[in-house]
Design a protein around this motif. Sequence first.
Motif, PDB file in Angstrom:
ATOM      1  N   GLY A   1       0.788  -1.231   0.000  1.00  0.00           N
ATOM      2  CA  GLY A   1       0.000   0.000   0.000  1.00  0.00           C
ATOM      3  C   GLY A   1       0.816   1.275   0.000  1.00  0.00           C
ATOM      4  N   ARG A   2       2.128   1.157  -0.068  1.00  0.00           N
ATOM      5  CA  ARG A   2       3.010   2.330  -0.159  1.00  0.00           C
ATOM      6  C   ARG A   2       4.150   1.995  -1.122  1.00  0.00           C
ATOM      7  NH1 ARG A   2      -0.596   4.083   2.594  1.00  0.00           N
ATOM      8  NH2 ARG A   2      -0.480   5.483   4.397  1.00  0.00           N
ATOM      9  N   PHE A   3       4.681   3.005  -1.802  1.00  0.00           N
ATOM     10  CA  PHE A   3       5.890   2.803  -2.589  1.00  0.00           C
ATOM     11  C   PHE A   3       7.082   2.691  -1.648  1.00  0.00           C
ATOM     12  CE2 PHE A   3       3.720   5.167  -6.210  1.00  0.00           C
ATOM     13  CZ  PHE A   3       3.581   4.022  -6.997  1.00  0.00           C
ATOM     14  N   THR A   4       8.001   1.779  -1.944  1.00  0.00           N
ATOM     15  CA  THR A   4       9.250   1.723  -1.198  1.00  0.00           C
ATOM     16  C   THR A   4      10.145   2.874  -1.670  1.00  0.00           C
ATOM     17  OG1 THR A   4      10.346   0.309  -2.828  1.00  0.00           O
ATOM     18  CG2 THR A   4       9.087  -0.787  -1.063  1.00  0.00           C
ATOM     19  N   ASN A   5      11.225   3.115  -0.939  1.00  0.00           N
ATOM     20  CA  ASN A   5      12.177   4.152  -1.363  1.00  0.00           C
ATOM     21  C   ASN A   5      12.743   3.839  -2.740  1.00  0.00           C
ATOM     22  OD1 ASN A   5      11.899   5.642   1.011  1.00  0.00           O
ATOM     23  ND2 ASN A   5      13.577   4.563   2.030  1.00  0.00           N
ATOM     24  N   ALA A   6      13.060   2.571  -2.972  1.00  0.00           N
ATOM     25  CA  ALA A   6      13.621   2.186  -4.264  1.00  0.00           C
ATOM     26  C   ALA A   6      12.619   2.444  -5.383  1.00  0.00           C
ATOM     27  CB  ALA A   6      14.029   0.714  -4.243  1.00  0.00           C
ATOM     28  N   GLU A   7      11.347   2.146  -5.150  1.00  0.00           N
ATOM     29  CA  GLU A   7      10.324   2.369  -6.167  1.00  0.00           C
ATOM     30  C   GLU A   7      10.113   3.854  -6.424  1.00  0.00           C
ATOM     31  OE1 GLU A   7       7.373  -1.481  -5.724  1.00  0.00           O
ATOM     32  OE2 GLU A   7       7.289   0.085  -4.186  1.00  0.00           O
ATOM     33  N   ALA A   8      10.077   4.661  -5.351  1.00  0.00           N
ATOM     34  CA  ALA A   8       9.946   6.108  -5.532  1.00  0.00           C
ATOM     35  C   ALA A   8      11.140   6.654  -6.299  1.00  0.00           C
ATOM     36  CB  ALA A   8       9.821   6.800  -4.170  1.00  0.00           C
ATOM     37  N   GLY A   9      12.328   6.106  -6.013  1.00  0.00           N
ATOM     38  CA  GLY A   9      13.518   6.528  -6.744  1.00  0.00           C
ATOM     39  C   GLY A   9      13.427   6.194  -8.223  1.00  0.00           C
ATOM     40  N   VAL A  10      12.900   5.025  -8.549  1.00  0.00           N
ATOM     41  CA  VAL A  10      12.736   4.634  -9.955  1.00  0.00           C
ATOM     42  C   VAL A  10      11.763   5.574 -10.663  1.00  0.00           C
ATOM     43  CG1 VAL A  10      11.726   2.851 -11.446  1.00  0.00           C
ATOM     44  CG2 VAL A  10      13.408   2.226  -9.701  1.00  0.00           C
ATOM     45  N   LEU A  11      10.708   6.000  -9.984  1.00  0.00           N
ATOM     46  CA  LEU A  11       9.769   6.944 -10.586  1.00  0.00           C
ATOM     47  C   LEU A  11      10.430   8.303 -10.817  1.00  0.00           C
ATOM     48  CD1 LEU A  11       6.469   6.088  -8.676  1.00  0.00           C
ATOM     49  CD2 LEU A  11       7.233   5.293 -10.926  1.00  0.00           C
ATOM     50  N   GLN A  12      11.543   8.560 -10.128  1.00  0.00           N
ATOM     51  CA  GLN A  12      12.372   9.737 -10.408  1.00  0.00           C
ATOM     52  C   GLN A  12      13.460   9.420 -11.427  1.00  0.00           C
ATOM     53  OE1 GLN A  12      11.837  12.852  -9.874  1.00  0.00           O
ATOM     54  NE2 GLN A  12      12.476  13.497  -7.836  1.00  0.00           N
ATOM     55  N   THR A  13      13.495   8.157 -11.869  1.00  0.00           N
ATOM     56  CA  THR A  13      14.470   7.590 -12.830  1.00  0.00           C
ATOM     57  C   THR A  13      15.857   7.371 -12.225  1.00  0.00           C
ATOM     58  OG1 THR A  13      15.090   9.726 -13.875  1.00  0.00           O
ATOM     59  CG2 THR A  13      13.240   8.478 -14.844  1.00  0.00           C
ATOM     60  N   PHE A  14      15.957   7.238 -10.918  1.00  0.00           N
ATOM     61  CA  PHE A  14      17.184   6.734 -10.320  1.00  0.00           C
ATOM     62  C   PHE A  14      17.260   5.232 -10.570  1.00  0.00           C
ATOM     63  CE2 PHE A  14      17.106  10.684  -7.954  1.00  0.00           C
ATOM     64  CZ  PHE A  14      18.448  10.957  -7.721  1.00  0.00           C
ATOM     65  N   PRO A  15      18.472   4.672 -10.587  1.00  0.00           N
ATOM     66  CA  PRO A  15      18.589   3.219 -10.718  1.00  0.00           C
ATOM     67  C   PRO A  15      17.888   2.511  -9.567  1.00  0.00           C
ATOM     68  CG  PRO A  15      20.723   4.309 -11.020  1.00  0.00           C
ATOM     69  CD  PRO A  15      19.781   5.346 -10.515  1.00  0.00           C
ATOM     70  N   ALA A  16      17.355   1.329  -9.848  1.00  0.00           N
ATOM     71  CA  ALA A  16      16.644   0.585  -8.810  1.00  0.00           C
ATOM     72  C   ALA A  16      17.549   0.250  -7.631  1.00  0.00           C
ATOM     73  CB  ALA A  16      16.062  -0.694  -9.406  1.00  0.00           C
ATOM     74  N   ALA A  17      18.838   0.062  -7.911  1.00  0.00           N
ATOM     75  CA  ALA A  17      19.784  -0.326  -6.862  1.00  0.00           C
ATOM     76  C   ALA A  17      20.430   0.877  -6.173  1.00  0.00           C
ATOM     77  CB  ALA A  17      20.878  -1.219  -7.455  1.00  0.00           C
ATOM     78  N   TYR A  18      19.951   2.079  -6.454  1.00  0.00           N
ATOM     79  CA  TYR A  18      20.600   3.256  -5.871  1.00  0.00           C
ATOM     80  C   TYR A  18      20.567   3.158  -4.353  1.00  0.00           C
ATOM     81  CZ  TYR A  18      22.460   7.977  -6.279  1.00  0.00           C
ATOM     82  OH  TYR A  18      23.293   9.073  -6.267  1.00  0.00           O
TER      83      TYR A  18
END
Length: 523
Positions: free
Chosen positions: A432-449
Amino acid sequence: MSHAHNQHTPPADLRILDLFAGPGGLDVAAEALGYRATGIEWDDDAVVTRSHAGMDTFHGDVRRYRAAFFPHADVLTGGPPCQTFTVAGNGAGRRSLHDVTEHIHKLHEAVRTARAVRSDESRLDAWKGAFRTWRKIYEKLRLNEVLAEEVRVEKRRIEKARTGLRKTMRGRLAGLGHTPRETKDFFKKLKNPQDIRLPDVDLTALLKAYSDLNGELDKARRRLEELGDPRTGLVLQPLWWVIERCLRPGSRPYEAVVLEQVPAVMPVWEEYSRVLRTLGYRTNTQYLHTEAFGVPQTRRRAVLMARFGPGTLAELEATHERYRPGGRDGGVLGEDGEQLPLPPRDTPDSTEKTPKTPRKGWISMETALREAAGAFPERGEFTVVSNYGTGGDPDARGRRDHDTPSATITGKVSRNRLVHKGTNVDLPGGLGRFTNAEAGVLQTFPAAYPWKGKDVAQQIGNAVPPLLALHVLQHVLEPDLDEDGRKERLEEAAERLRTRPASAVPVEALDHKGLKGHPLTGR
């Protein structure tokens, strides 16, 4: 075959200095293009993230450094923390914008004077004159910042005292037999305490003290407005660094300058642009929509691009379509999450020109998360319910479905709810929430950032989307590439950005001692 085929190094060896570097949005884009970037960042948590991502970083206030410290930097970039120079509200935004533009005008006059001289001796005098102009501006702003902090301390004292009085009055009302409802109505009237008449002497005295504190609080607020926003000095820093590199004897101009911020800052970039043109740069300022460059998110940024030398700097062409919802989610979410009305279907966007090449479709949240180089859970069809209210109603939350771009990722992204599409029922099992990694991907950061430190959501929300930065940097730093070479370079860099692994060995952040022996300093 283009000359960029299989080329993983940039056409020119340019070193980038990134002011207000944040967690690394622009820097990781530069890395994907093959450029070396060094950032200056004061926020402890963003620096921890940068360290674990392997980013070269000076940890500290930009104002404690100078352009002269980094003579081997070829490119200056940054996104200074800016005021919202809005024309709405109580006028504080307009005053801040007026103050900034007045300072820029003074610096521009000093630049004009310096550019008009011919002899070496006169150039030295002109540089000294420009430096004196900057020192006067800087010292005034720093003094105002110190005074403003004193006023803020006093304001917090007043607010604490008001809170204590409210607690005391609540207890007195309970002692006099007032019901909770009557007590609530009483506090509603405290906005105009002078209109309240009470038979109880003690309560009247408390009310008088409360009214006096309100008066003191109003004075403190007005004084803070007079002193201006303390970030004004930060807004001016990149401009002064460019001026210093152009006018200071023995220095050379930056080859390029790239600055970005929220749309309200565009008037500042326009003023910057006038000064840079006087200094010999060709410039371009643009509003860029992130989804039009493949970012799975609607977000608008004001960007200043400059390249030293004569000629013109073309506009940056979008590669993807703008997001124009056709009723699937009922509207477009603005920069702060507010739901905006849909434009008529037959109304063209007057800000867009006919593209030279066909554009790709925008990228949805679902597509971005599925294609990220990481193992994110499948959610099926979902709707993101924004933390922000719309239309002035805090309960009317903006909504975006999984098959559309995300609304603007802000520092409150962790509060957004993910519900079953077409319902208000939260997704189960921690989905029910985006993880930090998922929010980062929506900003186009690498998934492993490697997001580290506190308030990671705020770090993510404050960052420039790396994919947008990649397009801007490539446009400004590689103007001589042909269309095929440009496209191939972008595709290769975007793939390296998407699949970038986490840094295995953290890089220690530097301070002033780290200037000695650094590649940008020449010391």
